[in-house]
Design a protein around this motif. Sequence first.
Motif, PDB file in Angstrom:
ATOM      1  N   TRP A   1       0.795  -1.252  -0.109  1.00  0.00           N
ATOM      2  CA  TRP A   1      -0.064  -0.069   0.259  1.00  0.00           C
ATOM      3  C   TRP A   1       0.883   1.309   0.121  1.00  0.00           C
ATOM      4  O   TRP A   1       2.050   1.074   0.482  1.00  0.00           O
TER       5      TRP A   1
ATOM      6  N   ASP B   1       0.991   4.982   1.490  1.00  0.00           N
ATOM      7  CA  ASP B   1       0.562   5.961   2.574  1.00  0.00           C
ATOM      8  C   ASP B   1       0.454   7.375   2.000  1.00  0.00           C
ATOM      9  O   ASP B   1       0.743   7.639   0.860  1.00  0.00           O
TER      10      ASP B   1
ATOM     11  N   HIS C   1       4.656   0.982   0.969  1.00  0.00           N
ATOM     12  CA  HIS C   1       4.799  -0.176   2.157  1.00  0.00           C
ATOM     13  C   HIS C   1       4.475  -1.542   1.844  1.00  0.00           C
ATOM     14  O   HIS C   1       3.516  -1.937   1.084  1.00  0.00           O
TER      15      HIS C   1
ATOM     16  N   ASP D   1       3.912  -5.328   4.001  1.00  0.00           N
ATOM     17  CA  ASP D   1       3.579  -5.780   5.299  1.00  0.00           C
ATOM     18  C   ASP D   1       2.610  -7.013   5.169  1.00  0.00           C
ATOM     19  O   ASP D   1       1.961  -7.469   4.084  1.00  0.00           O
TER      20      ASP D   1
ATOM     21  N   ARG E   1       0.128  -7.717   7.373  1.00  0.00           N
ATOM     22  CA  ARG E   1      -1.057  -7.101   7.644  1.00  0.00           C
ATOM     23  C   ARG E   1      -1.522  -5.750   6.910  1.00  0.00           C
ATOM     24  O   ARG E   1      -0.451  -4.969   7.218  1.00  0.00           O
TER      25      ARG E   1
ATOM     26  N   PRO F   1      -2.998  -2.052   6.864  1.00  0.00           N
ATOM     27  CA  PRO F   1      -3.526  -1.204   7.838  1.00  0.00           C
ATOM     28  C   PRO F   1      -4.881  -0.958   7.757  1.00  0.00           C
ATOM     29  O   PRO F   1      -5.375  -1.085   6.324  1.00  0.00           O
ATOM     30  N   ASN F   2      -5.546  -0.491   8.667  1.00  0.00           N
ATOM     31  CA  ASN F   2      -7.144  -0.401   8.743  1.00  0.00           C
ATOM     32  C   ASN F   2      -7.308   1.038   7.879  1.00  0.00           C
ATOM     33  O   ASN F   2      -6.559   2.004   8.087  1.00  0.00           O
TER      34      ASN F   2
END
Length: 144
Positions: free
Chosen positions: A26, A28, A34, A36, A38, A40-41
Amino acid sequence: MRSTVAASLLLFALSPWVMAGQIYKWVDSQGVTHFDARPPNGVEATAVEGVKPATPPEPISNEAVMKASGEAEQRRIDRKVKSQVADETSRRNEFCTGVRTNLAQLKNNPRVLQQVNGEVRRLTEQERQAKIEEVRKVIDEQCT
């Protein structure tokens, strides 16, 4: 003891598959990308395709270790033998140079002096020719 070692090896061997999971990507609000496990919400993330878990390294067999150490030992022996051969060749070359110098002196100088039992005497022509033949034999046997 053996069961503990076997269980540890099994867990170690399976760890890449356990750890391998989905990876998400994703960007930011500042435009930094980024990655990862998981997302982010509240951020739109995409799943990364083509990420494969690392395959565990092949175990090194005892034979491979013995072969590698045997090859290293053989290389050490080869270097030692090559060094000995080079030293022997150098000594032979020095010897042959000296013998050839002696032959040249015997051939070019009809008045050869020889020290026998502390007294110096001149070689007769027959003795000089015999010495020339001796030196030629030595050269033929050891310097060719």
